[in-house]
Design a protein around this motif. Structure first.
Motif, PDB file in Angstrom:
ATOM      1  N   SER A   1      -0.335   2.289 -57.015  1.00  9.08           N
ATOM      2  CA  SER A   1       0.781   1.882 -56.166  1.00  9.08           C
ATOM      3  C   SER A   1       1.455   3.098 -55.547  1.00  9.08           C
ATOM      4  O   SER A   1       1.294   4.225 -56.024  1.00  9.08           O
TER       5      SER A   1
ATOM      6  N   THR B   1      -1.673  -6.722 -54.491  1.00 13.25           N
ATOM      7  CA  THR B   1      -0.768  -7.472 -55.352  1.00 13.25           C
ATOM      8  C   THR B   1       0.689  -7.414 -54.868  1.00 13.25           C
ATOM      9  O   THR B   1       1.548  -8.063 -55.447  1.00 13.25           O
ATOM     10  N   SER B   2       0.954  -6.648 -53.835  1.00 15.04           N
ATOM     11  CA  SER B   2       2.291  -6.559 -53.248  1.00 15.04           C
ATOM     12  C   SER B   2       2.279  -7.306 -51.914  1.00 15.04           C
ATOM     13  O   SER B   2       1.250  -7.861 -51.514  1.00 15.04           O
ATOM     14  N   GLU B   3       3.409  -7.316 -51.215  1.00 14.22           N
ATOM     15  CA  GLU B   3       3.488  -8.008 -49.928  1.00 14.22           C
ATOM     16  C   GLU B   3       2.428  -7.484 -48.955  1.00 14.22           C
ATOM     17  O   GLU B   3       1.803  -8.232 -48.220  1.00 14.22           O
TER      18      GLU B   3
ATOM     19  N   ASN C   1      -0.814  -9.315 -48.764  1.00 16.77           N
ATOM     20  CA  ASN C   1      -0.868  -9.856 -50.120  1.00 16.77           C
ATOM     21  C   ASN C   1      -2.021 -10.844 -50.252  1.00 16.77           C
ATOM     22  O   ASN C   1      -2.252 -11.677 -49.372  1.00 16.77           O
TER      23      ASN C   1
ATOM     24  N   ALA D   1      -0.236  -3.607 -48.508  1.00 18.97           N
ATOM     25  CA  ALA D   1      -0.591  -2.315 -49.100  1.00 18.97           C
ATOM     26  C   ALA D   1      -1.355  -1.483 -48.080  1.00 18.97           C
ATOM     27  O   ALA D   1      -2.172  -2.010 -47.326  1.00 18.97           O
TER      28      ALA D   1
ATOM     29  N   GLY E   1       2.959  -0.184 -51.125  1.00 18.66           N
ATOM     30  CA  GLY E   1       2.598  -1.364 -51.900  1.00 18.66           C
ATOM     31  C   GLY E   1       1.835  -1.057 -53.165  1.00 18.66           C
ATOM     32  O   GLY E   1       1.945   0.033 -53.738  1.00 18.66           O
TER      33      GLY E   1
END
Length: 182
Positions: free
Chosen positions: A105, A125-127, A57, A129, A80
């Motif tokens: 995503s 933008t996720s934990e 992230n 990817a 992700g």
């Protein structure tokens, strides 16, 4: 057809949405079909290399391009989410210096076709990817170039304020100083 192609503000850049077959067991889709890609996106493309990156992230990669041996890229996310960005670096283009961003995503399963002549980058933008992308030419580190991610002349609206970036990306050039495509 196994894909649906969505236009972007750049006629050459395309969002590709695969037809997903899902049921209680999970899902299946063709992540790439050369015939459909040629018919609906670009008939003059041959992919020669597949790349895979995993990032945490807040990581921002880019904005990369190769001035010689330019690469087209077909980008997708298998884990992700990312905010994926392209910048037009073709001096003769009416959209030179303009950018567009799209969320890719594992959930939406969209892909982005980034043709030659564009810089490319993304922010996680996720934990975490995992990003897979096909390229139309090989990586040549001596020809790789980088536009600084926060160039005010481009004005990309990144979804993260203080990204984690590589040392080589931290010294990227401003668009006004960069080598671009004729």
């Amino acid at each position: 057809m196994t894909i649906h192609v969505v236009a972007t503000s750049f006629p050459e850049v395309k969002i590709i949405e695969p037809k997903v077959f899902g049921d209680a067991r999970g899902f299946f889709f063709e992540s790439f079909n050369a015939r459909d890609f040629a018919e609906q996106v670009d008939a003059n493309v041959e992919f020669v290399q597949d790349n895979h990156s995993r990032s945490s992230n807040g990581v921002l990669r880019g904005l990369h391009y190769q001035i010689q041996h330019p690469q087209g890229k077909l980008v997708r996310v298998v884990e992700g989410a990312i905010f994926d960005v392209v910048v037009d670096l073709r001096k003769h283009s009416s959209t030179f210096g303009k950018w567009e961003g799209v969320t890719l995503s594992a959930e939406n399963q969209r892909q982005l076709w980034v043709p030659q002549g564009f810089a490319h980058g993304f922010a996680v933008t996720s934990e975490s990817a995992q990003v897979l992308y096909k390229t139309t030419d090989y990586w040549y580190p001596e020809h790789e170039r980088c536009i600084i991610w926060n160039d005010a002349d481009i004005g990309i609206e990144w979804p993260i304020l203080e990204p984690l970036i590589a040392a080589k990306d931290a010294v990227g050039k401003r668009l006004s100083q960069a080598e671009c495509f004729e």
